[in-house]
Design a protein around this motif. Structure first.
Motif, PDB file in Angstrom:
ATOM      1  N   UNK A 117      -2.520  14.640  -2.633  1.00 17.37           N
ATOM      2  CA  UNK A 117      -1.635  14.715  -1.430  1.00 17.37           C
ATOM      3  C   UNK A 117      -0.753  13.885  -1.083  1.00 17.37           C
ATOM      4  N   UNK A 118      -0.007  13.227  -2.268  1.00 15.58           N
ATOM      5  CA  UNK A 118       1.156  12.684  -2.037  1.00 15.58           C
ATOM      6  C   UNK A 118       2.447  13.287  -2.779  1.00 15.58           C
ATOM      7  N   UNK A 119       3.499  12.644  -2.422  1.00 10.36           N
ATOM      8  CA  UNK A 119       4.698  13.265  -2.852  1.00 10.36           C
ATOM      9  C   UNK A 119       5.589  12.153  -3.701  1.00 10.36           C
ATOM     10  N   UNK A 120       6.480  12.697  -4.652  1.00 12.01           N
ATOM     11  CA  UNK A 120       7.428  11.682  -5.190  1.00 12.01           C
ATOM     12  C   UNK A 120       6.834  10.967  -6.460  1.00 12.01           C
ATOM     13  N   UNK A 121       7.873  10.622  -7.241  1.00  8.36           N
ATOM     14  CA  UNK A 121       7.499   9.644  -8.473  1.00  8.36           C
ATOM     15  C   UNK A 121       7.199   8.237  -8.126  1.00  8.36           C
ATOM     16  N   UNK A 122       7.063   7.373  -8.945  1.00 13.65           N
ATOM     17  CA  UNK A 122       6.856   5.904  -8.901  1.00 13.65           C
ATOM     18  C   UNK A 122       8.300   5.551  -8.900  1.00 13.65           C
ATOM     19  N   UNK A 123       9.215   6.125  -9.710  1.00 12.29           N
ATOM     20  CA  UNK A 123      10.665   5.726  -9.674  1.00 12.29           C
ATOM     21  C   UNK A 123      11.218   6.223  -8.325  1.00 12.29           C
ATOM     22  N   UNK A 124      11.073   7.200  -7.791  1.00 13.06           N
ATOM     23  CA  UNK A 124      11.652   7.563  -6.503  1.00 13.06           C
ATOM     24  C   UNK A 124      11.242   6.533  -5.534  1.00 13.06           C
ATOM     25  N   UNK A 125       9.829   6.160  -5.490  1.00  9.82           N
ATOM     26  CA  UNK A 125       9.296   5.265  -4.664  1.00  9.82           C
ATOM     27  C   UNK A 125      10.083   4.082  -4.880  1.00  9.82           C
ATOM     28  N   UNK A 132     -17.578  15.460  -8.109  1.00 13.53           N
ATOM     29  CA  UNK A 132     -18.431  16.084  -7.148  1.00 13.53           C
ATOM     30  C   UNK A 132     -17.722  15.549  -5.910  1.00 13.53           C
ATOM     31  N   UNK A 133     -16.858  14.498  -5.886  1.00 11.21           N
ATOM     32  CA  UNK A 133     -16.257  14.107  -4.658  1.00 11.21           C
ATOM     33  C   UNK A 133     -14.861  14.694  -4.510  1.00 11.21           C
ATOM     34  N   UNK A 134     -14.212  15.120  -5.414  1.00  7.18           N
ATOM     35  CA  UNK A 134     -12.994  15.571  -5.515  1.00  7.18           C
ATOM     36  C   UNK A 134     -12.556  16.557  -6.540  1.00  7.18           C
ATOM     37  N   UNK A 135     -13.244  17.642  -6.400  1.00  6.94           N
ATOM     38  CA  UNK A 135     -13.076  18.896  -7.337  1.00  6.94           C
ATOM     39  C   UNK A 135     -11.901  19.324  -7.663  1.00  6.94           C
ATOM     40  N   UNK A 136     -10.653  19.099  -6.788  1.00  6.89           N
ATOM     41  CA  UNK A 136      -9.442  19.540  -6.870  1.00  6.89           C
ATOM     42  C   UNK A 136      -8.388  18.592  -7.099  1.00  6.89           C
ATOM     43  N   UNK A 137      -8.631  17.347  -7.618  1.00 11.71           N
ATOM     44  CA  UNK A 137      -7.950  16.244  -7.767  1.00 11.71           C
ATOM     45  C   UNK A 137      -6.933  16.220  -6.466  1.00 11.71           C
ATOM     46  N   UNK A 138      -7.318  16.479  -5.527  1.00 10.63           N
ATOM     47  CA  UNK A 138      -6.713  16.294  -4.203  1.00 10.63           C
ATOM     48  C   UNK A 138      -6.652  14.932  -3.516  1.00 10.63           C
ATOM     49  N   UNK A 139      -7.828  14.455  -3.571  1.00  9.77           N
ATOM     50  CA  UNK A 139      -7.961  12.949  -2.774  1.00  9.77           C
ATOM     51  C   UNK A 139      -7.776  11.934  -3.756  1.00  9.77           C
ATOM     52  N   UNK A 140      -7.646  12.029  -4.948  1.00  9.59           N
ATOM     53  CA  UNK A 140      -7.510  10.825  -5.962  1.00  9.59           C
ATOM     54  C   UNK A 140      -6.606  11.215  -7.192  1.00  9.59           C
ATOM     55  N   UNK A 141      -6.428  10.218  -7.860  1.00  9.68           N
ATOM     56  CA  UNK A 141      -5.697  10.506  -9.174  1.00  9.68           C
ATOM     57  C   UNK A 141      -6.613  10.966 -10.179  1.00  9.68           C
ATOM     58  N   UNK A 148       0.951  -1.199  -0.257  1.00  7.21           N
ATOM     59  CA  UNK A 148      -0.055   0.008   0.115  1.00  7.21           C
ATOM     60  C   UNK A 148       0.958   1.341  -0.013  1.00  7.21           C
ATOM     61  N   UNK A 149       0.976   1.978  -1.101  1.00  6.68           N
ATOM     62  CA  UNK A 149       1.766   3.128  -1.180  1.00  6.68           C
ATOM     63  C   UNK A 149       1.195   4.215  -2.345  1.00  6.68           C
ATOM     64  N   UNK A 150       1.433   5.307  -2.136  1.00 10.88           N
ATOM     65  CA  UNK A 150       1.175   6.350  -3.014  1.00 10.88           C
ATOM     66  C   UNK A 150       2.131   7.458  -3.637  1.00 10.88           C
ATOM     67  N   UNK A 151       1.878   8.158  -4.231  1.00 10.84           N
ATOM     68  CA  UNK A 151       2.821   9.101  -5.193  1.00 10.84           C
ATOM     69  C   UNK A 151       2.131  10.138  -5.476  1.00 10.84           C
ATOM     70  N   UNK A 152       2.732  11.193  -6.243  1.00 12.87           N
ATOM     71  CA  UNK A 152       2.233  12.680  -6.373  1.00 12.87           C
ATOM     72  C   UNK A 152       1.280  12.369  -7.512  1.00 12.87           C
ATOM     73  N   UNK A 153       0.997  11.100  -8.151  1.00 10.40           N
ATOM     74  CA  UNK A 153      -0.107  11.336  -9.180  1.00 10.40           C
ATOM     75  C   UNK A 153      -1.447  11.514  -8.292  1.00 10.40           C
ATOM     76  N   UNK A 154      -1.476  11.478  -6.812  1.00 14.25           N
ATOM     77  CA  UNK A 154      -2.736  11.998  -6.219  1.00 14.25           C
ATOM     78  C   UNK A 154      -2.176  13.406  -5.635  1.00 14.25           C
TER      79      UNK A 154
END
Length: 271
Positions: A15-23, A46-55, A7-13
């Protein structure tokens, strides 16, 4: 013992940081052998107007390509293409077909919304302070969690099962019946759960799930994996060994690890 995080995330969402390569680079440096990159599956505006919560949906192809490139650069690291898919219940305004999830070897199931409210978003947490709110939110959260685990959505792993405790708001009643319902539903559905290490540095100061709930999952025969829920590369392996100890203390003797081929393997917990 080998280290894994599913379970990991990147800057594609947002509220995440870093690229897949950096991860992937950070995972390899930390001695991780299996890394699942599980970005938040797109939500509607409607749920994520700023693309902050998801990709953003428009970046899905770019995301999958980045995972493919990381696999080529890190042949000694098993990298799983995954996503974290929110259960929205009757409020879901998306149409997600089997083909939409086909690119992913791992689909994490999560409940981040209680009746369309993102209860774990720090910027929207005010409702927790309303009179009687923790009691109502905890009951509704576990109701939705059991709905999710019992649904026909192809969740492989149910993430952070007791996320309702994130901000350390607790109900006035005994939560044992809620835990029992969750364990029974998960076992009946044949799902996996995770020990999610991120809770250790939230206000609750405790990994997800709580030991009492993890023991019930173990007794019910629910397989368990480990995810760091890293939202930055330097957290990729954070507290994995502590998660292994927690699993052992709660009765588990193996860690179940999803693979890039869609199978599972087991790591013996020898502490």
């Amino acid at each position: 013992m080998e280290l894994v995080t599913t379970h990991t995330h990147t800057s594609f969402c947002g509220h995440g940081e870093g690229t897949v390569e950096e991860l992937a680079t950070a995972a390899e440096a930390a001695g991780v052998t299996t890394l699942a990159v599980t970005e938040h599956y797109p939500l509607s505006k409607a749920f994520d107007p700023r693309d902050y919560l998801s990709m953003p949906a428009a970046r899905m192809g770019e995301y999958l390509a980045a995972i493919g490139e990381a696999r080529e650069r890190h042949p000694g690291l098993e990298i799983i293409a995954g996503c974290e898919l929110d259960w929205l219940g009757a409020d879901d305004d998306r149409t997600i077909a089997a083909d939409d999830l086909a690119p992913f070897q791992l689909v994490l199931g999560s409940v981040h919304f209680v009746d369309a409210w993102p209860f774990d978003d720090p910027s929207q947490r005010g409702r927790w302070d309303e009179p009687g709110a923790p009691d109502a939110i905890w009951r509704r959260y576990f109701e939705l969690w059991c709905d999710a685990v019992s649904s026909d959505v192809p969740f492989h792993v149910m993430s952070h099962p007791d996320l309702a405790k994130k901000f350390a708001y607790y109900p006035t009643f005994d939560v044992a019946p809620l835990y029992e319902q969750a364990a029974e539903a998960c076992a009946a559905a044949g799902r996996m759960v995770e020990v999610n290490t991120s809770g250790s540095y939230y206000a609750c100061k405790e990994m997800f799930p709580a030991p009492a709930l993890l023991r019930l999952f173990c007794r019910a025969g629910v397989p368990c994996t480990v995810g760091t829920d890293a939202h930055r590369p330097d957290h990729v392996a954070r507290d994995v060994e502590a998660a292994y100890r927690l699993m052992y203390e709660c009765g588990y003797r193996t860690v179940t690890v999803p693979t890039a081929t869609g199978d599972r393997r087991e790591i013996d917990l020898i502490l």
